[in-house]
Write an enzyme that holds these catalytic residues in place. Structure first.
Site, PDB file in Angstrom:
ATOM      1  N   GLU A  44     -19.623  -0.927 -80.986  1.00  0.00           N
ATOM      2  CA  GLU A  44     -19.161  -2.305 -80.315  1.00  0.00           C
ATOM      3  C   GLU A  44     -19.760  -2.166 -78.892  1.00  0.00           C
ATOM      4  O   GLU A  44     -20.138  -3.318 -78.372  1.00  0.00           O
ATOM      5  CB  GLU A  44     -17.618  -2.201 -80.235  1.00  0.00           C
ATOM      6  N   LEU A  87     -31.826  -0.308 -74.197  1.00  0.00           N
ATOM      7  CA  LEU A  87     -30.826  -1.278 -74.576  1.00  0.00           C
ATOM      8  C   LEU A  87     -30.202  -2.293 -73.503  1.00  0.00           C
ATOM      9  O   LEU A  87     -29.595  -3.295 -73.628  1.00  0.00           O
ATOM     10  CB  LEU A  87     -29.397  -0.451 -74.768  1.00  0.00           C
ATOM     11  N   TYR A  89     -28.322  -3.280 -69.646  1.00  0.00           N
ATOM     12  CA  TYR A  89     -27.174  -3.230 -69.095  1.00  0.00           C
ATOM     13  C   TYR A  89     -26.508  -1.771 -69.000  1.00  0.00           C
ATOM     14  O   TYR A  89     -25.488  -1.525 -69.818  1.00  0.00           O
ATOM     15  CB  TYR A  89     -26.066  -4.060 -70.026  1.00  0.00           C
TER      16      TYR A  89
END
Length: 285
Positions: A44, A87, A89
């Site tokens: 998530e 990825l 961030y």
């Protein structure tokens, strides 16, 4: 409170349509249909503002390196950030590690199973908490992210703009079945992904829609490049970092950043916990 009474479809009609569309456009991912809350949490967090195809490469590697909450909690921060490189961030990686540290210390290495406790953990917001509860614990709950929002806007607000989440959330809760919230939200996610790929993006009619800022040449890219450079070294001075960043910018046909910008980025990275400064040397962790 908003309800299906004023909408184009009833609850049962909406559920039937979503389940059929979800079945037709079903996607298989390695983080689905598993009961490991930590593994679900990692997926998530990775899926926030990141394309699924990229997460497909990173999630298995991250889980092999840090197979449990305790393993992530005990890991060195530079290694966590190294496994996250690409990825984007990077704050998500730090928050995920802090979350693991809290769970290892306060919850015997487990994730709690209530919304209130999950929301109190570092880096977990309403959507992430809802995902853990629905996908790992099979609890009927509110889970509202971009693909889910897309379905509700498309089906229940077809002619409206600037629709706030406060009008959608009661409908999400009302339609979530108690017997299989996991499967229900998978269907919504898959239908929403299909709609975004084939329709003028309905999520743009959300009051909360904002277009992602350009990465190339941005301050965010410069932060990422500084972090990448320091991960490959044992420590650099501000001057050395400035030289490395200037070379990177010129290689991409951009001007070298001014000293104030580099100083500001380094100060931010230190205050946020990405870097430490000792004896004039910046290093990760």
């Amino acid at each position: 409170m908003n309800s299906f009474a004023s909408k184009p479809l009833s609850v049962s009609e909406f559920q039937r349509k979503v389940k059929a569309a979800g079945k037709e456009h079903h996607r298989d991912f390695p983080w689905r249909y598993i009961d490991d809350p930590y593994a679900v949490l990692v997926s998530e967090v990775m899926l926030q503002q990141t394309q699924v195809k990229r997460v497909l490469d990173y999630w298995p590697r991250f889980m092999r390196t840090f197979p449990s909450i305790d393993a992530l909690a005990a890991a060195d921060t530079p290694l966590v950030l190294e496994m996250w490189q690409g990825l984007g961030y990077n704050r998500r990686a730090l928050a995920l590690k802090k979350c693991a540290e809290t769970c290892s210390r306060d919850y015997q290495g487990c994730l709690p199973n209530t919304r209130e406790e999950l929301l109190a953990l570092p880096g977990i917001g309403p959507a992430t908490a809802g995902g853990v509860l629905a996908f790992a614990y099979q609890k009927p709950t509110l889970y509202l992210e971009t693909n889910v929002r897309t379905v509700f806007l498309h089906e229940l607000f077809p002619d409206e703009c600037d629709v706030p989440d406060k009008l959608i959330e009661p409908l999400v809760l009302e339609s979530c079945p108690s017997d299989d919230p996991r499967g229900w939200y998978y269907a919504l996610l898959d239908y929403g992904a299909y709609l975004k790929a084939t329709e003028p993006n309905p999520s743009r009619r959300s009051k909360h829609y904002s277009k992602q800022s350009k990465f190339e040449g941005s301050r965010r890219q410069k932060r990422a490049e500084i972090l990448r450079t320091l991960l490959a070294s044992e420590g650099l001075t501000k001057s050395q970092i400035s030289v490395e960043l200037a070379q990177f910018e010129r290689a991409h046909k951009r001007n070298a950043p001014d000293e104030a910008l580099v100083e500001g980025i380094l100060a931010d990275l230190v205050s946020e916990g990405f870097l430490r400064l000792e004896n004039g040397l910046y290093s990760v962790g």
